[in-house]
Design an enzyme around this catalytic site. Structure first.
Site, PDB file in Angstrom:
ATOM      1  N   HIS A  40       5.107 -12.738   0.005  1.00  0.00           N
ATOM      2  CA  HIS A  40       6.168 -11.703  -1.170  1.00  0.00           C
ATOM      3  C   HIS A  40       7.319 -11.172  -0.296  1.00  0.00           C
ATOM      4  O   HIS A  40       7.525 -11.328   1.316  1.00  0.00           O
ATOM      5  CB  HIS A  40       6.478 -10.382  -1.517  1.00  0.00           C
ATOM      6  CG  HIS A  40       4.501 -10.029  -2.031  1.00  0.00           C
ATOM      7  ND1 HIS A  40       4.529 -10.087  -3.685  1.00  0.00           N
ATOM      8  CD2 HIS A  40       2.949 -10.937  -1.870  1.00  0.00           C
ATOM      9  CE1 HIS A  40       3.480 -10.491  -4.038  1.00  0.00           C
ATOM     10  NE2 HIS A  40       2.781 -10.073  -3.155  1.00  0.00           N
ATOM     11  N   GLU A 122       3.449  -8.825   2.339  1.00  0.00           N
ATOM     12  CA  GLU A 122       5.503  -8.676   2.808  1.00  0.00           C
ATOM     13  C   GLU A 122       5.964  -9.145   3.377  1.00  0.00           C
ATOM     14  O   GLU A 122       5.867  -8.631   4.417  1.00  0.00           O
ATOM     15  CB  GLU A 122       5.530  -7.105   2.254  1.00  0.00           C
ATOM     16  CG  GLU A 122       4.667  -6.687   0.838  1.00  0.00           C
ATOM     17  CD  GLU A 122       5.397  -7.117  -0.572  1.00  0.00           C
ATOM     18  OE1 GLU A 122       6.762  -7.796  -0.491  1.00  0.00           O
ATOM     19  OE2 GLU A 122       5.373  -6.531  -1.350  1.00  0.00           O
ATOM     20  N   ASP A 171      10.301 -14.086  -5.619  1.00  0.00           N
ATOM     21  CA  ASP A 171      10.225 -14.212  -4.345  1.00  0.00           C
ATOM     22  C   ASP A 171       8.809 -14.595  -4.281  1.00  0.00           C
ATOM     23  O   ASP A 171       7.863 -14.889  -4.385  1.00  0.00           O
ATOM     24  CB  ASP A 171       9.880 -12.226  -4.384  1.00  0.00           C
ATOM     25  CG  ASP A 171       8.245 -11.787  -4.434  1.00  0.00           C
ATOM     26  OD1 ASP A 171       8.354 -12.266  -6.005  1.00  0.00           O
ATOM     27  OD2 ASP A 171       7.846 -11.114  -3.636  1.00  0.00           O
TER      28      ASP A 171
HETATM   29 ZN    ZN Z   1       6.318 -10.574  -4.805  1.00  0.00          ZN
END
Ligand code: ZN
Length: 188
Positions: A40, A122, A171
Site C-alpha cells: 500500500h 504500508e 495505491d
Molecule cells: Zn491501500
C-alpha cells in the site's frame, strides 16, 4: 548483502522494528497462514510525510477535525502489519500471525477477503510521487525475511492494493517501481 531483518513465524514479529500496537486486528480464520503480501501507499494528510498521523489512524487516536481530509476517513478502523517510512524506518502495528484491516473488499487469484490471508505493508507515500530509495532498500530486505518465515509466499504473491481492489483502490500507484522491486529481489 547481509539481511538484517528476521521474522519469527511463531510470534509474527519482525526484528528490528519499532512497535506500535493497533487495536484494529483480530484472529485470522483457518488455515490462518499468511499466503500473500499486499503493498500500500499512505500519507496523512495526503502528500505530507513524516508526521504522527498514520500511527494515530492505526491506533484510533487521529483527531478527525484537525484536517479537512480527515473528515472523509472519520471513524475508519484500519491498520496494517507494518509501515515503512520515507527514511526506511520500520513500524510494526500487528503481528503477522493476526489479521490486520488493510485490504477491504478485495480478491487475489479468485480468493476474496485478502485480509484473512495477507500481510499488509504500508509505504509512506502517494501514487504519483516517487518512493524513497531507502524504502526500496528496506522492502527488498523485509520481503525475503517474510518469504523465509512463510513459505507459501514468494515474489509472485506480492501484489498492490490496486491489484486486489481494482477500480476502488489505486495505491501504491504508478510511482511504485515494481521492476525495481523484482530486480532487488533477484526475480525478474
Ligand atoms: Zn491501500
Amino acid at each position: 548483502m547481509q539481511n538484517t531483518f528476521e521474522v519469527s513465524p511463531d510470534t509474527g514479529l519482525i526484528e528490528p522494528a519499532m512497535r506500535c500496537h493497533s487495536p484494529n486486528q483480530d484472529a485470522r480464520p483457518p488455515p490462518a497462514q499468511p499466503a500473500m503480501v499486499v503493498l500500500h501507499g499512505i500519507s496523512l494528510p495526503p502528500g505530507k510525510f513524516g508526521g504522527p498521523e498514520i500511527e494515530a489512524l492505526f491506533t484510533n487516536t487521529l483527531d478527525f477535525d484537525a484536517h479537512p481530509y480527515f473528515g472523509e476517513i472519520r471513524d475508519l478502523k484500519v491498520s496494517a502489519h507494518i509501515l515503512i517510512r520515507r527514511d526506511g524506518s520500520l513500524v510494526q502495528f500487528v503481528p503477522f500471525t493476526e489479521r490486520a484491516w488493510h485490504a477491504g473488499e478485495s480478491c487475489f487469484r479468485g480468493q476474496s477477503c485478502c485480509n484473512d490471508y495477507s500481510i499488509g505493508i504500508e509505504l509512506e507515500g502517494e501514487d504519483e510521487n516517487a518512493y524513497d530509495d531507502r524504502q526500496y532498500q528496506v522492502l527488498q530486505q523485509i520481503l525475503p525475511a517474510i518469504f523465509a518465515a512463510y513459505p507459501a509466499i514468494t515474489a509472485r504473491e506480492v501484489a498492490g492494493h490496486c491489484d486486489i481492489a481494482p477500480g476502488r483502490k489505486t495505491d501504491p500507484g504508478p510511482a511504485f517501481d515494481w521492476l525495481r522491486l523484482y530486480d532487488g529481489l533477484g526475480t525478474s
